[in-house]
Write an enzyme that holds these catalytic residues in place. Structure first.
Site, PDB file in Angstrom:
ATOM      1  N   ARG A   1       0.847  -1.204   0.000  1.00 43.80           N
ATOM      2  CA  ARG A   1       0.000   0.000   0.000  1.00 43.80           C
ATOM      3  C   ARG A   1       0.876   1.245   0.000  1.00 43.80           C
ATOM      4  NH1 ARG A   1      -5.183  -1.595  -1.257  1.00 43.80           N
ATOM      5  NH2 ARG A   1      -5.677  -3.518  -0.162  1.00 43.80           N
ATOM      6  N   ASN A   2       2.192   1.057  -0.149  1.00 42.78           N
ATOM      7  CA  ASN A   2       3.123   2.185  -0.130  1.00 42.78           C
ATOM      8  C   ASN A   2       3.330   2.659  -1.577  1.00 42.78           C
ATOM      9  OD1 ASN A   2       5.569   3.649  -0.282  1.00 42.78           O
ATOM     10  ND2 ASN A   2       6.242   2.811   1.678  1.00 42.78           N
TER      11      ASN A   2
ATOM     12  N   ASP B   1       9.360  -6.217   1.609  1.00 51.51           N
ATOM     13  CA  ASP B   1       9.498  -5.813   3.002  1.00 51.51           C
ATOM     14  C   ASP B   1      10.911  -5.267   3.162  1.00 51.51           C
ATOM     15  OD1 ASP B   1       7.841  -5.776   5.499  1.00 51.51           O
ATOM     16  OD2 ASP B   1       9.712  -6.589   6.287  1.00 51.51           O
TER      17      ASP B   1
ATOM     18  N   PHE C   1      11.455   8.923  -0.141  1.00 51.99           N
ATOM     19  CA  PHE C   1      10.504   8.772   0.956  1.00 51.99           C
ATOM     20  C   PHE C   1      11.249   8.224   2.180  1.00 51.99           C
ATOM     21  CE2 PHE C   1       9.698   4.108   1.242  1.00 51.99           C
ATOM     22  CZ  PHE C   1      10.363   3.686   0.093  1.00 51.99           C
TER      23      PHE C   1
ATOM     24  N   ASP D   1      15.098   8.387   3.353  1.00 50.49           N
ATOM     25  CA  ASP D   1      15.960   8.863   2.258  1.00 50.49           C
ATOM     26  C   ASP D   1      16.700  10.163   2.585  1.00 50.49           C
ATOM     27  OD1 ASP D   1      15.458   6.696   0.674  1.00 50.49           O
ATOM     28  OD2 ASP D   1      14.097   7.714  -0.698  1.00 50.49           O
TER      29      ASP D   1
ATOM     30  N   ARG E   1      16.249  -1.891  -2.939  1.00 53.97           N
ATOM     31  CA  ARG E   1      15.103  -2.349  -3.739  1.00 53.97           C
ATOM     32  C   ARG E   1      15.543  -2.652  -5.172  1.00 53.97           C
ATOM     33  NH1 ARG E   1      12.284   1.202  -2.001  1.00 53.97           N
ATOM     34  NH2 ARG E   1      11.470  -0.150  -0.370  1.00 53.97           N
TER      35      ARG E   1
HETATM   36  P1  ITT Z   1       3.791  -2.068   2.787  1.00 50.97           P
HETATM   37  O1  ITT Z   1       3.962  -2.975   4.003  1.00 50.97           O
HETATM   38  O2  ITT Z   1       2.366  -1.830   2.401  1.00 50.97           O
HETATM   39  O3  ITT Z   1       4.632  -2.533   1.611  1.00 50.97           O
HETATM   40  P2  ITT Z   1       5.307  -0.175   4.382  1.00 50.97           P
HETATM   41  O4  ITT Z   1       5.831   1.213   4.130  1.00 50.97           O
HETATM   42  O5  ITT Z   1       4.606  -0.416   5.711  1.00 50.97           O
HETATM   43  O6  ITT Z   1       4.371  -0.601   3.152  1.00 50.97           O
HETATM   44  P3  ITT Z   1       7.451  -1.942   5.260  1.00 50.97           P
HETATM   45  O7  ITT Z   1       6.670  -2.597   6.346  1.00 50.97           O
HETATM   46  O8  ITT Z   1       8.330  -2.791   4.376  1.00 50.97           O
HETATM   47  O9  ITT Z   1       6.505  -1.180   4.227  1.00 50.97           O
HETATM   48  O10 ITT Z   1       8.329  -0.779   5.917  1.00 50.97           O
HETATM   49  C1  ITT Z   1       9.277  -0.152   5.123  1.00 50.97           C
HETATM   50  C2  ITT Z   1       9.786   1.101   5.807  1.00 50.97           C
HETATM   51  O11 ITT Z   1      11.227   1.145   5.710  1.00 50.97           O
HETATM   52  C3  ITT Z   1       9.272   2.327   5.066  1.00 50.97           C
HETATM   53  O12 ITT Z   1       8.037   2.766   5.561  1.00 50.97           O
HETATM   54  C4  ITT Z   1      10.426   3.314   5.285  1.00 50.97           C
HETATM   55  O13 ITT Z   1      10.313   3.888   6.564  1.00 50.97           O
HETATM   56  C5  ITT Z   1      11.649   2.404   5.269  1.00 50.97           C
HETATM   57  N1  ITT Z   1      12.167   2.252   3.888  1.00 50.97           N
HETATM   58  C6  ITT Z   1      12.131   1.134   3.102  1.00 50.97           C
HETATM   59  N2  ITT Z   1      12.659   1.388   1.890  1.00 50.97           N
HETATM   60  C7  ITT Z   1      13.031   2.675   1.908  1.00 50.97           C
HETATM   61  C8  ITT Z   1      13.628   3.521   0.954  1.00 50.97           C
HETATM   62  O14 ITT Z   1      13.909   3.110  -0.280  1.00 50.97           O
HETATM   63  N3  ITT Z   1      13.871   4.782   1.313  1.00 50.97           N
HETATM   64  C9  ITT Z   1      13.582   5.235   2.539  1.00 50.97           C
HETATM   65  N4  ITT Z   1      13.000   4.515   3.498  1.00 50.97           N
HETATM   66  C10 ITT Z   1      12.726   3.227   3.193  1.00 50.97           C
END
Ligand code: ITT
Length: 198
Positions: A8-9, A71, A152, A155, A181
């Site tokens: 949902r992100n 994740d 986001f 970052d 990613r």
């Molecule tokens: P979904 O579970 O719906 O995919 P979410 O944002 O809750 O969305 P996660 O549980 O995987 O996803 O948490 C990931 C968190 O890690 C995200 O909210 C950021 O705070 C951080 N994060 C992950 N990838 C990132 C990136 O490329 N840049 C910055 N922060 C990142």
């Protein structure tokens, strides 16, 4: 081939779209565009891999579609790997990205070891019950203050090794080329090429 994205992100969806853009035989369907799917999934595993599988499995079962999940999170050496799997809610329930970044800066205020890494596990589930995972890691350091721009989450604080700017200050294509990613999805394509092109 249709693939449901079990996230949902919207930022993740955009990055996954950009990284997979050359694979134009894949049609990526964001969960938000698919009515009737569970809004929330209980991510109650204690590893990135476990939580990635929970998300992909749940939405695969609900949709009957091939489903891919992400994740991911930030692991800070001086904090013994925190916030890790709790990255999204580091500053507590209902917190914002700004809250998380402020908390991280506070925790590291007196710390000279700024080493950290982003980790991403991508899971793929097939409607027949088969499932796979791949991982990507991006090492770097945590800045002393936020440097805003694009991106986001953390970052504005994360400077990837070999750069003098944060992920937020990099061109999105550059971030995707070296990010956790981007690396996980490159590994995904290498490992799952035959599945994707069958
Ligand atoms: P979904 O579970 O719906 O995919 P979410 O944002 O809750 O969305 P996660 O549980 O995987 O996803 O948490 C990931 C968190 O890690 C995200 O909210 C950021 O705070 C951080 N994060 C992950 N990838 C990132 C990136 O490329 N840049 C910055 N922060 C990142």
């Amino acid at each position: 081939m249709d693939i449901l994205l079990a996230t949902r992100n919207a930022h993740k969806v955009e990055e996954i779209r950009q990284i997979f853009a050359p694979l134009d035989f894949l049609t990526l369907i964001p969960a938000d565009a698919c009515p009737g799917l569970p809004e929330e999934v209980d991510e109650n595993a204690d590893t990135f891999e476990g939580n990635a599988l929970i998300k992909a499995r749940t939405l695969c079962a609900a949709s009957g579609l091939w489903t891919l999940s992400d994740d991911s999170g930030l692991e800070v050496a001086a904090l013994n790997g925190a916030p890790g799997i709790y990255s999204a809610r580091y500053a507590g329930p209902g917190c914002t990205t700004a809250d998380n970044n402020r908390k991280l800066l506070r925790e590291l205020a007196e710390v000279s070891d700024r080493r950290a890494q982003f980790r991403c596990v991508i899971a793929l589930c097939a409607p027949d019950g088969r499932e796979w995972t791949v991982q990507g890691i991006c090492p770097g350091t945590i800045a002393r203050e936020c440097h805003v721009g694009g991106g986001f989450g953390y970052d504005p604080l994360f400077i990837p090794d070999g750069y003098d700017r944060t992920f937020a200050e990099l061109d999105p294509a550059e971030k995707n080329r070296i990010s956790h990613r981007g690396r996980a999805l490159q590994n995904a394509f290498a490992a799952w090429r035959d599945l994707f092109t069958q």
